[in-house]
Structures are given as structure tokens and as C-alpha cells.
Design a protein around this motif. Structure first.
Motif, PDB file in Angstrom:
ATOM      1  N   SER A  10      43.066  36.314  29.865  1.00 33.40           N
ATOM      2  CA  SER A  10      43.288  35.706  31.178  1.00 33.40           C
ATOM      3  C   SER A  10      43.400  36.822  32.202  1.00 33.40           C
ATOM      4  N   HIS A  11      42.735  36.656  33.324  1.00 31.01           N
ATOM      5  CA  HIS A  11      42.664  37.730  34.324  1.00 31.01           C
ATOM      6  C   HIS A  11      42.612  37.116  35.720  1.00 31.01           C
ATOM      7  N   THR A  12      43.185  37.819  36.675  1.00 28.53           N
ATOM      8  CA  THR A  12      43.255  37.334  38.054  1.00 28.53           C
ATOM      9  C   THR A  12      41.898  37.274  38.727  1.00 28.53           C
ATOM     10  N   GLY A  13      40.940  38.107  38.289  1.00 33.02           N
ATOM     11  CA  GLY A  13      39.683  38.244  39.012  1.00 33.02           C
ATOM     12  C   GLY A  13      39.834  39.247  40.144  1.00 33.02           C
ATOM     13  N   LEU A  14      38.869  39.283  41.036  1.00 35.26           N
ATOM     14  CA  LEU A  14      38.849  40.313  42.080  1.00 35.26           C
ATOM     15  C   LEU A  14      39.278  39.823  43.456  1.00 35.26           C
ATOM     16  N   ILE A  15      39.400  38.511  43.652  1.00 34.38           N
ATOM     17  CA  ILE A  15      39.666  37.971  44.980  1.00 34.38           C
ATOM     18  C   ILE A  15      41.074  37.402  45.096  1.00 34.38           C
ATOM     19  N   ARG A  16      41.519  36.650  44.115  1.00 31.26           N
ATOM     20  CA  ARG A  16      42.822  36.000  44.176  1.00 31.26           C
ATOM     21  C   ARG A  16      43.938  37.035  44.081  1.00 31.26           C
ATOM     22  N   ASP A  17      45.088  36.737  44.718  1.00 31.90           N
ATOM     23  CA  ASP A  17      46.192  37.684  44.670  1.00 31.90           C
ATOM     24  C   ASP A  17      47.144  37.421  43.513  1.00 31.90           C
ATOM     25  N   HIS A  18      46.985  36.288  42.809  1.00 33.42           N
ATOM     26  CA  HIS A  18      47.777  36.052  41.605  1.00 33.42           C
ATOM     27  C   HIS A  18      47.033  35.070  40.710  1.00 33.42           C
ATOM     28  N   ASN A  19      47.488  34.968  39.476  1.00 31.46           N
ATOM     29  CA  ASN A  19      46.808  34.171  38.463  1.00 31.46           C
ATOM     30  C   ASN A  19      47.495  32.812  38.324  1.00 31.46           C
ATOM     31  N   LYS A 221      34.380  41.279  21.369  1.00 30.95           N
ATOM     32  CA  LYS A 221      33.335  41.824  22.239  1.00 30.95           C
ATOM     33  C   LYS A 221      32.735  40.722  23.101  1.00 30.95           C
ATOM     34  N   ALA A 222      32.515  39.547  22.504  1.00 32.64           N
ATOM     35  CA  ALA A 222      31.957  38.434  23.269  1.00 32.64           C
ATOM     36  C   ALA A 222      32.884  38.039  24.418  1.00 32.64           C
ATOM     37  N   ALA A 223      34.179  37.927  24.126  1.00 36.96           N
ATOM     38  CA  ALA A 223      35.139  37.548  25.169  1.00 36.96           C
ATOM     39  C   ALA A 223      35.175  38.594  26.280  1.00 36.96           C
ATOM     40  N   PHE A 224      35.165  39.860  25.885  1.00 36.51           N
ATOM     41  CA  PHE A 224      35.189  40.936  26.880  1.00 36.51           C
ATOM     42  C   PHE A 224      33.935  40.893  27.756  1.00 36.51           C
ATOM     43  N   GLU A 225      32.782  40.700  27.147  1.00 36.45           N
ATOM     44  CA  GLU A 225      31.535  40.704  27.915  1.00 36.45           C
ATOM     45  C   GLU A 225      31.436  39.480  28.825  1.00 36.45           C
ATOM     46  N   LEU A 226      31.991  38.350  28.404  1.00 35.98           N
ATOM     47  CA  LEU A 226      32.027  37.183  29.290  1.00 35.98           C
ATOM     48  C   LEU A 226      32.896  37.467  30.515  1.00 35.98           C
ATOM     49  N   TRP A 227      34.071  38.050  30.278  1.00 36.93           N
ATOM     50  CA  TRP A 227      34.949  38.435  31.402  1.00 36.93           C
ATOM     51  C   TRP A 227      34.233  39.443  32.310  1.00 36.93           C
ATOM     52  N   LYS A 228      33.587  40.425  31.703  1.00 41.83           N
ATOM     53  CA  LYS A 228      32.897  41.455  32.476  1.00 41.83           C
ATOM     54  C   LYS A 228      31.793  40.850  33.338  1.00 41.83           C
ATOM     55  N   ALA A 229      31.078  39.872  32.793  1.00 43.16           N
ATOM     56  CA  ALA A 229      30.005  39.221  33.560  1.00 43.16           C
ATOM     57  C   ALA A 229      30.573  38.503  34.782  1.00 43.16           C
ATOM     58  N   ALA A 230      31.735  37.849  34.602  1.00 48.96           N
ATOM     59  CA  ALA A 230      32.364  37.171  35.740  1.00 48.96           C
ATOM     60  C   ALA A 230      32.819  38.174  36.792  1.00 48.96           C
ATOM     61  N   ILE A 231      33.358  39.300  36.346  1.00 43.70           N
ATOM     62  CA  ILE A 231      33.793  40.344  37.280  1.00 43.70           C
ATOM     63  C   ILE A 231      32.599  40.937  38.022  1.00 43.70           C
ATOM     64  N   GLU A 232      31.529  41.211  37.302  1.00 45.67           N
ATOM     65  CA  GLU A 232      30.343  41.801  37.934  1.00 45.67           C
ATOM     66  C   GLU A 232      29.675  40.824  38.901  1.00 45.67           C
ATOM     67  N   ALA A 233      29.940  39.519  38.711  1.00 45.59           N
ATOM     68  CA  ALA A 233      29.408  38.513  39.635  1.00 45.59           C
ATOM     69  C   ALA A 233      30.336  38.290  40.823  1.00 45.59           C
ATOM     70  N   GLY A 234      31.357  39.134  40.952  1.00 44.75           N
ATOM     71  CA  GLY A 234      32.252  39.067  42.103  1.00 44.75           C
ATOM     72  C   GLY A 234      33.668  38.654  41.778  1.00 44.75           C
ATOM     73  N   GLY A 235      33.911  38.151  40.572  1.00 45.95           N
ATOM     74  CA  GLY A 235      35.264  37.748  40.171  1.00 45.95           C
ATOM     75  C   GLY A 235      35.962  36.896  41.209  1.00 45.95           C
ATOM     76  N   PRO A 236      35.325  35.794  41.675  1.00 50.44           N
ATOM     77  CA  PRO A 236      35.890  35.062  42.805  1.00 50.44           C
ATOM     78  C   PRO A 236      37.125  34.224  42.482  1.00 50.44           C
ATOM     79  N   ASP A 237      37.433  34.053  41.207  1.00 47.61           N
ATOM     80  CA  ASP A 237      38.549  33.183  40.829  1.00 47.61           C
ATOM     81  C   ASP A 237      39.222  33.751  39.585  1.00 47.61           C
ATOM     82  N   ASN A 238      40.370  33.183  39.234  1.00 47.83           N
ATOM     83  CA  ASN A 238      41.028  33.540  37.982  1.00 47.83           C
ATOM     84  C   ASN A 238      40.101  33.204  36.809  1.00 47.83           C
ATOM     85  N   ILE A 239      40.111  34.050  35.802  1.00 52.25           N
ATOM     86  CA  ILE A 239      39.210  33.909  34.647  1.00 52.25           C
ATOM     87  C   ILE A 239      40.061  33.785  33.387  1.00 52.25           C
ATOM     88  N   THR A 240      39.978  32.657  32.718  1.00 54.62           N
ATOM     89  CA  THR A 240      40.705  32.465  31.470  1.00 54.62           C
ATOM     90  C   THR A 240      39.777  31.804  30.466  1.00 54.62           C
TER      91      THR A 240
END
Length: 248
Positions: A10-19, A221-240
Motif C-alpha cells: 500500500s502506497h500513498t502515490g505521488l499526488i495525495r498527501d496521505h493514504n 516482483k509482480a506486485a512491485f512492478e505493478l506499483w512501479k507502473a502506477a508511479i511511472e504513470a503519475g501516481g495520481p492516487d493511493n495504490i493498494t
């Protein structure tokens, strides 16, 4: 002996200030915090095992409170979720609990959350959702969505929407929910993915499928790469997200 692995982050992403996301895997919950790396838990296959994500509604107060209430309730009743009827009642209890908590605190009025996940049984799997968080089965032949999005029809040319038509809580007064439930045979050949829209909004389904196929033998590795793809796409929301697999 068969067992269930659950790999989650679970990660906050790049835009939101909390999860505002929360997650449950059996007795373990992760609420409004950040995991730097995927965490893998192993459970014996036998008693019902609930694995779910909850995404607090953004733009309304207390999203993280609503999602935490939901996963903690599911964690408590998880071992009793041995049928669609029991699961449906548990989700209705979660809905009432969110409304009750909002009613006790004016600062939490209209708080709400989505929820989506699976209950792993010895020979079958129950997939469920309320809202637009998702459940997929990842097979060697591709990704198939098991959940049903509670969203209005998309406008032409749009792939996603932030609007939802059903949630746990979220209104000024109590509104019942009609959970989406699907029962299917448990497969050792498949994996199951449950996630919030912080993954699926920025990362198209075919890209999610491609990463799962590429890392079919390494859930971390799959979970990490899915998270990484969301971050590289801008991480606009919390990712869980959580990847579930049965082994022996």
C-alpha cells in the motif's frame, strides 16, 4: 499440504498527501500507512481466509477512518465467511458500522469507502465488491475481472471515472448496499489480484496483464512492478494491491 500466499503493498502515490486505503489479509490489517516493499504472508488452506482492499472516498471527510473500520470488521469475522450469505451479511454490517461511526462524529459526516476482495475456501473462492475497487483472476490465458464496477456509464473516449454509484457509507443517511458476489472453483493454476483504482486508473488492464504474465513465478516482483507502473504513470492516487495464490 496446500497453502495460500498473499503478497501485498500500500502506497500513498505521488499526488495525495496521505493514504486513505486499507487492506486486510486474514487477521492482518494495514491501514493508512505505506509499505516500502511488497509483504508476503502465508496461510494454511482450510478456514475461510479474507483478503480485501478498501479505498476511502476522496473529497469527503474520514476516508481513512471508513476504510479502516471496514477491513478491521472483515478481519474479525473473516473465519466465519464460509458462504455468500455470510459474506453478504458481513458487508452489510460494515456498511452499518461506517454510517454509525459517521453519526457519532459530525466531522465524519458522509465518510465512505469502497471494498473489494476474495474469501479463499478449501475448494472455492468468493469474490466480492462494493464500489469501484477491483478483483481479477490472472490465468495463463489472460486477466479476467471478477468484480462489477459500481460506476456510471463512461463517456465516449473515456476509460475511467472517479464517480461511484455505491459505497459503504458515503451518504447523509443510511443507505443499504447490494454487494456483488461471485463464487468460482479454486484454481492452483491461477492467481487473484485485488486492488484499488490507484492501480487500475493509471495502468490499463492489458498492461497489468502483461506484468503479471512476465512475472508469473514471482509475486513479489509482480506486485512491485505493478506499483512501479502506477508511479511511472503519475501516481495520481493511493495504490493498494494484493496478489493471492494457492500452492502445495
Amino acid at each position: 499440504m496446500r497453502y495460500v500466499t498473499v503478497t501485498a503493498l500500500s502506497h500513498t502515490g505521488l499526488i495525495r498527501d496521505h493514504n486513505e486505503d486499507s487492506l486486510v489479509a486474514g487477521p492482518w490489517t494495514l491501514c493508512g500507512t505505506v509499505t516500502e516493499n511488497p509483504q508476503t504472508l502465508v496461510f494454511p488452506l482450510g478456514h475461510p481466509l479474507v483478503v480485501a482492499v478498501a479505498d476511502g472516498i476522496g473529497g469527503q471527510p474520514g476516508g481513512e477512518v471508513a476504510s479502516e473500520l471496514t477491513v478491521r470488521q472483515l478481519s474479525t469475522v473473516g473465519p466465519s465467511l464460509n458462504s455468500e450469505e455470510a459474506l453478504r451479511e458481513a458487508l452489510n454490517v460494515c456498511n452499518r458500522a461506517v454510517y454509525a461511526a459517521a453519526g457519532r462524529d459530525p466531522g465524519l459526516t458522509t465518510m465512505g469507502t469502497t471494498v473489494a476482495g476474495v474469501v479463499v475456501l478449501p475448494d472455492s473462492l468468493l469474490a466480492f465488491n462494493v464500489g469501484d475497487s477491483k478483483v481479477f483472476t490472472a490465468t495463463p490465458d489472460g486477466l479476467r475481472q471478477l468484480s462489477t464496477d459500481d460506476s456510471p456509464p463512461l463517456s465516449p473516449g473515456r476509460r475511467t471515472t472517479s464517480l461511484i454509484t455505491q459505497s459503504l457509507g458515503g451518504g447523509l443517511r443510511y443507505t443499504p448496499v447490494v454487494p456483488h458476489l461471485v463464487t468460482l472453483p479454486l484454481s492452483l493454476a491461477d492467481r487473484y489480484l485485488t486492488c484499488t483504482d490507484g492501480l487500475t486508473d493509471p495502468v490499463p488492464e492489458d498492461a497489468v496483464d502483461g506484468l503479471l504474465q512476465l512475472h508469473s513465478h514471482d509475486n513479489s516482483k509482480a506486485a512491485f512492478e505493478l506499483w512501479k507502473a502506477a508511479i511511472e504513470a503519475g501516481g495520481p492516487d493511493n495504490i493498494t494491491l494484493a496478489l493471492i495464490e494457492v500452492g502445495e
